[in-house]
Design an enzyme around this catalytic site. Structure first.
Site, PDB file in Angstrom:
ATOM      1  N   HIS A 221     -24.775  -6.985 -23.545  1.00 45.29           N
ATOM      2  CA  HIS A 221     -23.442  -6.393 -23.581  1.00 45.29           C
ATOM      3  C   HIS A 221     -23.013  -6.215 -22.137  1.00 45.29           C
ATOM      4  CE1 HIS A 221     -19.994  -4.180 -24.754  1.00 45.29           C
ATOM      5  NE2 HIS A 221     -20.394  -3.073 -24.185  1.00 45.29           N
TER       6      HIS A 221
ATOM      7  N   SER B 153     -16.516  -4.122 -21.730  1.00 44.75           N
ATOM      8  CA  SER B 153     -16.513  -3.326 -22.949  1.00 44.75           C
ATOM      9  C   SER B 153     -15.131  -2.679 -23.146  1.00 44.75           C
ATOM     10  CB  SER B 153     -17.640  -2.299 -22.883  1.00 44.75           C
ATOM     11  OG  SER B 153     -17.865  -1.686 -24.122  1.00 44.75           O
TER      12      SER B 153
ATOM     13  N   ASP C 261     -23.476 -10.484 -28.947  1.00 47.04           N
ATOM     14  CA  ASP C 261     -23.199  -9.126 -28.460  1.00 47.04           C
ATOM     15  C   ASP C 261     -22.967  -8.209 -29.654  1.00 47.04           C
ATOM     16  OD1 ASP C 261     -22.265  -6.814 -27.260  1.00 47.04           O
ATOM     17  OD2 ASP C 261     -20.617  -7.777 -26.192  1.00 47.04           O
TER      18      ASP C 261
END
Length: 536
Positions: A466, A211, A437
């Site tokens: 994710h 991320s 995602d």
């Protein structure tokens, strides 16, 4: 990337266990460090991973003035156990946020790959500056996320309240942390990583980031390419998109994931009794939200009430982790068919309830608000977000108000900026991305792959997690392991070097509350096996 109070720690998306770290005390091993400050390691007193060691590293608040004010970064490590001639150096780990703790990661991720590979690395976790166990821990408003918060939907007449709330939050941050906040950017955190490298006494590091951690890793690689040995980026933030536009991409992808949840639930009408088509399920969701506007649910043991804002927060996490879908469908079914609010209370406390303070929200704002020129005019936001909401109503206003402090953030602009990522001087970087995602949409991975010459892109076609590693998908995890083992990369010659299949949808099941379920306190986000994290 996603919200820090509700979704802090990728332990989630990857399932997790507590790091159980405590502040370092008397050193039990020799200090280390070449060309930088030293680390005095001591036991973390972690009963799950007894070998885990902790230390505090002093770094400059402002790297432009290295002899000025100092702050401390909390670091831990799980030392390599392989023979010295087999060891491959430290691998630094970051789960995203911005601001999420990485202290849980050494024990968890090293346990997810074969021992003969894991044992060759020193696994290094750390808390980003200003967060968690690093010092100081920045807090702007400890009760900012307490329920019941104002309704997210602008049609409910709460815009003025939210604007005042966001402006006050930005002002509170500035009033208490004016010296600190301008120095919490991705670049600052990347420089902290290099301070960790120097304190470890090594010339090169390995890195895994998910991320926002992909922004952190690519930024480190741009600043210090000669110090990168291997790098893995999982669920990728595009290298050039600004954060405001990134949020709009998220809104659209979260709508797609909510539609997918509704369709999955409709197929399981015999279990949940919410209707046999997706539109019917979505109407039931809106029906519950409307009911909570007039009759919010007690949030205990969390403070306050569960109103429409808390309800939305409880549900958007399904876009990060579809294994939540059975619990989400149960919340709706229990409320509408049994007048039972316990599943909602449990889900809220499990996924969303606030912690003791505003968590890493100051770090989130300090990164996102400071790194771009955000729109400052509410009339622009109102018009622009209404256009997005017309096609993506599930998440748009929720996401808008979460980021609204950037309208008022005092350190906004390009003065710190996000670096242009060119990949010059970097070894081949391994990229992982799911096509569905919602938190870091697929175009970001495409852009990062183009920006990093020599990188290899692994795509999970139809996947929606994710952070897609460590869910038991051998196609993905074995690729990661091979790269860590000896640098092996997928050999596909096209733009996508390797494609992996997604995990199957969860089995529909009614999640019956246990008798003790409502007695547990709010879950620690970083230790909840169902928790998820992400860049908002």
């Amino acid at each position: 990337m996603r919200r820090v109070t509700a979704l802090i720690a990728a332990v989630a998306a990857i399932g997790g266990m507590t790091a159980g770290v405590t502040p370092a005390s008397t050193s039990r091993s020799a200090p280390e460090g070449v060309g930088g400050r030293k680390l005095a390691w001591s036991s973390c007193h972690d009963t799950t991973t007894p070998a885990l060691q902790c230390a505090m590293l002093e770094v400059p608040l402002n790297y432009a003035h290295p002899n000025g004010t100092k702050i401390k970064i909390k670091v831990n490590r799980l030392p390599a156990t392989a023979p010295k001639d087999k060891r491959q150096g430290p691998i630094l780990l970051n789960p995203g946020g911005p601001g999420d703790s990485g202290l849980w990661m050494p024990g968890y991720i090293s346990g997810k790959i074969p021992h003969d590979v894991a044992s060759t690395y020193d696994w290094i976790g750390f808390d980003p500056r200003g967060t968690n166990a690093s010092a100081p821990h920045v807090t702007c408003d400890a009760h900012y996320f307490d329920g019941e918060r104002p309704d997210y939907q602008v049609g409910q007449g709460t815009s003025k309240v939210w604007l005042e709330k966001a402006a006050k939050y930005a002002a509170d941050c500035a009033a208490h942390w004016s010296r600190f906040l301008p120095h919490m950017t991705t670049v600052d955190n990347a420089r902290d990583m290099d301070s960790i490298r120097r304190a470890l006494g090594v010339q090169k590091i390995n890195f895994y980031g998910g991320s926002w951690g992909t922004s952190l890793g690519s930024t480190y690689g741009q600043l210090f390419p000669s110090h990168v040995r291997r790098m893995v980026l999982d669920s990728i933030v595009g290298p050039t998109i600004d954060w405001y536009d990134h949020n709009i991409l998220q809104d659209k992808e979260h709508q797609r994931r909510f539609d997918a949840f509704a369709a999955w639930t409709a197929k399981a009408d015999s279990v949940y009794h919410l209707g046999t088509d997706a539109a019917a399920v979505e109407k039931k969701y809106l029906r519950v939200e409307a009911a909570l506007r007039t009759d919010p649910v007690d949030a205990a043991p969390a403070p306050g009430k569960i109103g429409p804002a808390e309800f939305e927060d409880t549900f958007y996490g399904g876009g990060y982790n579809f294994l939540r879908w059975p619990r989400m469908a149960t919340v709706l079914s229990a409320y509408l068919t049994k007048n039972d609010t316990r599943p909602l209370n449990i889900a809220y406390n499990r996924y969303t309830a606030p912690g003791a303070d505003d968590g890493t929200f100051p770090a989130y704002n300090a990164v996102q608000c400071t790194e771009n020129n955000w729109p400052r005019n509410w009339e622009f936001w109102k018009r622009d977000q209404a256009k997005v909401n017309a096609s993506a109503p599930f998440y748009t206003y929720n996401n808008m108000w979460y980021n609204a402090a950037c309208m008022f953030w005092p350190y906004q602009g390009d003065q710190a900026g996000r670096l242009k990522i060119t990949g010059k001087g970097l070894p081949p970087v391994l990229l992982f991305q799911a096509t569905e995602d919602a938190a870091t949409p697929y175009p970001g991975a495409v852009a990062m792959h183009k920006a990093l010459p020599g990188s290899k892109l692994v795509v999970q076609n139809g996947g929606s997690f994710h952070e897609i590693l460590f869910h038991g998908n051998a196609c993905l995890d074995d690729t990661f392991t091979a790269y860590l083992r000896d640098g092996s990369l997928p050999t596909g010659k096209g733009f996508i070097a390797k494609t992996c299949a997604p995990e199957p949808d969860p089995t529909p099941v009614y999640v019956t509350p246990s008798s003790s379920a409502t007695k547990a306190g709010p879950a620690l986000r970083a230790t909840d096996p169902q928790a998820i994290h992400g860049t908002r």
